[in-house]
Design a protein around this motif. Structure first.
Motif, PDB file in Angstrom:
ATOM      1  N   ASP A 130       0.801  -1.217   0.000  1.00 16.53           N
ATOM      2  CA  ASP A 130       0.000   0.000   0.000  1.00 16.53           C
ATOM      3  C   ASP A 130       0.838   1.274   0.000  1.00 16.53           C
ATOM      4  N   SER A 131       2.149   1.141  -0.075  1.00 21.49           N
ATOM      5  CA  SER A 131       3.049   2.284  -0.205  1.00 21.49           C
ATOM      6  C   SER A 131       4.293   1.816  -0.939  1.00 21.49           C
ATOM      7  N   THR A 132       5.046   2.751  -1.489  1.00 17.35           N
ATOM      8  CA  THR A 132       6.210   2.369  -2.295  1.00 17.35           C
ATOM      9  C   THR A 132       7.254   1.633  -1.470  1.00 17.35           C
ATOM     10  N   GLU A 133       7.505   2.068  -0.250  1.00 13.94           N
ATOM     11  CA  GLU A 133       8.488   1.384   0.593  1.00 13.94           C
ATOM     12  C   GLU A 133       8.102  -0.068   0.846  1.00 13.94           C
ATOM     13  N   GLN A 134       6.812  -0.365   0.860  1.00 16.37           N
ATOM     14  CA  GLN A 134       6.354  -1.734   1.103  1.00 16.37           C
ATOM     15  C   GLN A 134       6.699  -2.678  -0.042  1.00 16.37           C
ATOM     16  N   TYR A 135       7.115  -2.129  -1.196  1.00 13.63           N
ATOM     17  CA  TYR A 135       7.488  -2.966  -2.336  1.00 13.63           C
ATOM     18  C   TYR A 135       8.896  -3.534  -2.200  1.00 13.63           C
ATOM     19  N   HIS A 175       2.604   9.016  -4.234  1.00 20.38           N
ATOM     20  CA  HIS A 175       1.251   9.342  -4.679  1.00 20.38           C
ATOM     21  C   HIS A 175       0.978  10.844  -4.552  1.00 20.38           C
ATOM     22  N   GLU A 176       1.544  11.459  -3.538  1.00 20.43           N
ATOM     23  CA  GLU A 176       1.419  12.908  -3.378  1.00 20.43           C
ATOM     24  C   GLU A 176       2.191  13.638  -4.471  1.00 20.43           C
ATOM     25  N   LEU A 177       3.345  13.110  -4.861  1.00 22.02           N
ATOM     26  CA  LEU A 177       4.106  13.705  -5.958  1.00 22.02           C
ATOM     27  C   LEU A 177       3.306  13.662  -7.257  1.00 22.02           C
ATOM     28  N   VAL A 178       2.671  12.538  -7.544  1.00 22.94           N
ATOM     29  CA  VAL A 178       1.859  12.450  -8.761  1.00 22.94           C
ATOM     30  C   VAL A 178       0.728  13.475  -8.706  1.00 22.94           C
ATOM     31  N   ARG A 179       0.105  13.582  -7.557  1.00 17.95           N
ATOM     32  CA  ARG A 179      -1.024  14.518  -7.433  1.00 17.95           C
ATOM     33  C   ARG A 179      -0.582  15.955  -7.663  1.00 17.95           C
ATOM     34  N   ASP A 190      -9.919  13.829 -11.518  1.00 13.35           N
ATOM     35  CA  ASP A 190     -10.458  12.501 -11.210  1.00 13.35           C
ATOM     36  C   ASP A 190      -9.416  11.396 -11.338  1.00 13.35           C
ATOM     37  N   THR A 191      -8.144  11.738 -11.250  1.00 16.31           N
ATOM     38  CA  THR A 191      -7.069  10.763 -11.381  1.00 16.31           C
ATOM     39  C   THR A 191      -6.368  10.598 -10.045  1.00 16.31           C
ATOM     40  N   ALA A 192      -6.230   9.332  -9.598  1.00 23.22           N
ATOM     41  CA  ALA A 192      -5.608   9.062  -8.301  1.00 23.22           C
ATOM     42  C   ALA A 192      -5.265   7.583  -8.221  1.00 23.22           C
ATOM     43  N   PHE A 193      -4.406   7.257  -7.257  1.00 14.95           N
ATOM     44  CA  PHE A 193      -4.103   5.863  -6.938  1.00 14.95           C
ATOM     45  C   PHE A 193      -5.102   5.415  -5.865  1.00 14.95           C
ATOM     46  N   LEU A 194      -6.129   4.698  -6.288  1.00 16.66           N
ATOM     47  CA  LEU A 194      -7.199   4.260  -5.391  1.00 16.66           C
ATOM     48  C   LEU A 194      -6.883   2.893  -4.812  1.00 16.66           C
ATOM     49  N   ARG A 195      -7.374   2.636  -3.611  1.00 12.22           N
ATOM     50  CA  ARG A 195      -7.266   1.298  -3.017  1.00 12.22           C
ATOM     51  C   ARG A 195      -8.288   0.381  -3.691  1.00 12.22           C
ATOM     52  N   SER A 196      -7.813  -0.777  -4.152  1.00 14.29           N
ATOM     53  CA  SER A 196      -8.716  -1.697  -4.854  1.00 14.29           C
ATOM     54  C   SER A 196      -9.724  -2.353  -3.925  1.00 14.29           C
ATOM     55  N   ASP A 197      -9.449  -2.351  -2.602  1.00 13.77           N
ATOM     56  CA  ASP A 197     -10.375  -2.984  -1.667  1.00 13.77           C
ATOM     57  C   ASP A 197     -11.364  -1.993  -1.060  1.00 13.77           C
ATOM     58  N   GLY A 224      -1.348   0.862  -6.201  1.00 13.27           N
ATOM     59  CA  GLY A 224      -0.249   0.812  -7.146  1.00 13.27           C
ATOM     60  C   GLY A 224       0.865   1.773  -6.791  1.00 13.27           C
ATOM     61  N   SER A 225       1.962   1.652  -7.521  1.00 12.01           N
ATOM     62  CA  SER A 225       3.100   2.550  -7.326  1.00 12.01           C
ATOM     63  C   SER A 225       3.616   2.978  -8.696  1.00 12.01           C
ATOM     64  N   GLY A 226       4.937   3.084  -8.844  1.00 10.01           N
ATOM     65  CA  GLY A 226       5.509   3.684 -10.037  1.00 10.01           C
ATOM     66  C   GLY A 226       5.249   2.953 -11.326  1.00 10.01           C
ATOM     67  N   ASP A 227       4.964   1.650 -11.261  1.00  3.43           N
ATOM     68  CA  ASP A 227       4.772   0.887 -12.499  1.00  3.43           C
ATOM     69  C   ASP A 227       3.318   0.735 -12.900  1.00  3.43           C
ATOM     70  N   GLY A 228       2.375   1.186 -12.088  1.00  2.00           N
ATOM     71  CA  GLY A 228       0.973   1.053 -12.467  1.00  2.00           C
ATOM     72  C   GLY A 228       0.044   1.250 -11.293  1.00  2.00           C
ATOM     73  N   GLY A 229      -1.252   1.319 -11.595  1.00  2.00           N
ATOM     74  CA  GLY A 229      -2.222   1.338 -10.521  1.00  2.00           C
ATOM     75  C   GLY A 229      -3.069   2.578 -10.405  1.00  2.00           C
ATOM     76  N   ALA A 230      -2.810   3.615 -11.209  1.00  2.00           N
ATOM     77  CA  ALA A 230      -3.650   4.808 -11.152  1.00  2.00           C
ATOM     78  C   ALA A 230      -5.004   4.524 -11.794  1.00  2.00           C
ATOM     79  N   TYR A 231      -6.001   5.270 -11.337  1.00  2.00           N
ATOM     80  CA  TYR A 231      -7.327   5.294 -11.957  1.00  2.00           C
ATOM     81  C   TYR A 231      -7.525   6.677 -12.559  1.00  2.00           C
TER      82      TYR A 231
END
Length: 331
Positions: A130-135, A175-179, A190-197, A224-231
């Motif tokens: 759920d965060s980049t460091e977790q990858y 995710h804040e940087l992308v925003r 309307d673009t953001a990294f949403l939680r799928s659950d 998602g993170s740098g490789d994918g996952g935005a809505y």
């Protein structure tokens, strides 16, 4: 001769297309249509405002975050990954730079040549991502495939590492940087990294197959993170291309550098810049995403200011519609 709208409607009916199609040309929206179900179980239809996942289309946003940090002096194309990783990800070679990560490969945690996108491929429970460091645990242990810069290889792990480097260089979550660096200057509301659950009501669930209720929630990182996952939405993608070429996200000089062909990709009949797919000839540029429950293309021709976006919420749902628009517009 059938109209574009009739051709799109016929293709949607024939292929079971589920998602949104939009075409903009010369500042005018020529077509924007929604088909199928955003939520099959509850019969919630797609609308033209539905938020759909774009999978690897997000890589373009990651590249723009990196270029924005370059413009601010916080990174450089020659910055080595090791200078910010410290002791993390020890198998990334000392000579791998930001530029290498943008356009070539390191050892990849998600090698698309060795799997089907509908396989269960992640080695950690997806809710932990759920965060980049977790990858970091899933990025560990992958040997470098070839020397930095030796050749091109499409790579997922490299873009997660780029997100990690961006975080560590700036002190701000990815995710804040992308925003703040991509979405806000582009007007992408309307673009953001949403939680799928815990998807909001306007977001489409991603389905593995043309029929059935099985979603992709156990196949992909929960965020998602740098490789994918935005809505995103089709309207936001139209705004994205306008903002990109107007120099509102990064400077026009940075855009030109990103769209300069850095690598040939002959097996896919295309070239690759920094985060963007490029036609084998001409100026056409696009973002593309393909994953379990997601298929997406947004293509832009700067010469004619034509943008075509196809967003689908099942694994192989977009491609025949994309082919139709390629035939219509040569994108």
């Amino acid at each position: 001769m059938r109209s574009l709208a009739d051709a799109v409607d016929e293709t949607a009916e024939r292929t079971g297309f589920s998602g949104v199609v939009r075409v903009d040309r010369a500042g005018r929206t020529e077509l924007c249509s929604a088909f199928g179900w955003a939520d099959r179980a509850h019969h919630v239809p797609h609308t033209v405002h539905t938020q759909l996942a774009i999978a690897s289309g997000s890589k373009g946003f990651t590249a723009l975050v990196v270029m924005s940090l370059l413009e601010r002096g916080l990174l450089d194309l020659g910055t080595t990954a090791r200078s910010l990783l410290a002791d993390d990800l020890a198998l990334i070679a000392p000579d791998v730079t930001v530029e290498h990560l943008l356009r070539s490969g390191i050892g990849d945690y998600l090698d698309e040549h060795d799997l089907e996108v509908t396989d269960y491929v992640l080695t950690l429970p997806v809710h932990q991502l759920d965060s980049t460091e977790q990858y970091l645990p899933v990025l560990e242990g992958h040997e470098t495939a070839f020397a930095a810069g030796a050749r091109f290889a499409y790579n997922n792990g490299g873009y997660v590492v780029l997100a990690l480097l961006a975080e560590r260089a700036s002190g701000v979550a990815f995710h804040e940087l992308v925003r703040t660096l991509v979405c806000e200057p582009a007007g992408m509301v309307d673009t953001a990294f949403l939680r799928s659950d815990e998807l909001p009501g306007r977001a489409a669930r991603g389905y593995l197959h043309r029929h059935g209720l099985r979603t992709n929630v156990l196949h992909l990182p929960v965020v998602g993170s740098g490789d994918g996952g935005a809505y995103s939405t089709a309207a936001d993608l139209a705004e994205f291309w306008k903002a990109l070429f107007a120099g509102r996200i990064v400077s026009r000089a940075s855009v030109a550098a990103m769209l300069d062909p850095r690598s040939d990709w002959p097996e896919e009949h295309q070239r690759f810049g920094l985060g963007f797919h490029l036609r084998a000839s001409g100026d056409g540029v696009w973002l593309e995403g393909y994953d379990a429950g997601v298929s997406f293309v947004s293509a832009h021709d700067p010469a004619t200011t034509t943008t075509c976006t196809v967003m689908a919420n099942w694994t192989d749902g977009a491609w025949l519609m994309v082919r139709l628009l390629e035939e219509q517009f040569g994108l």
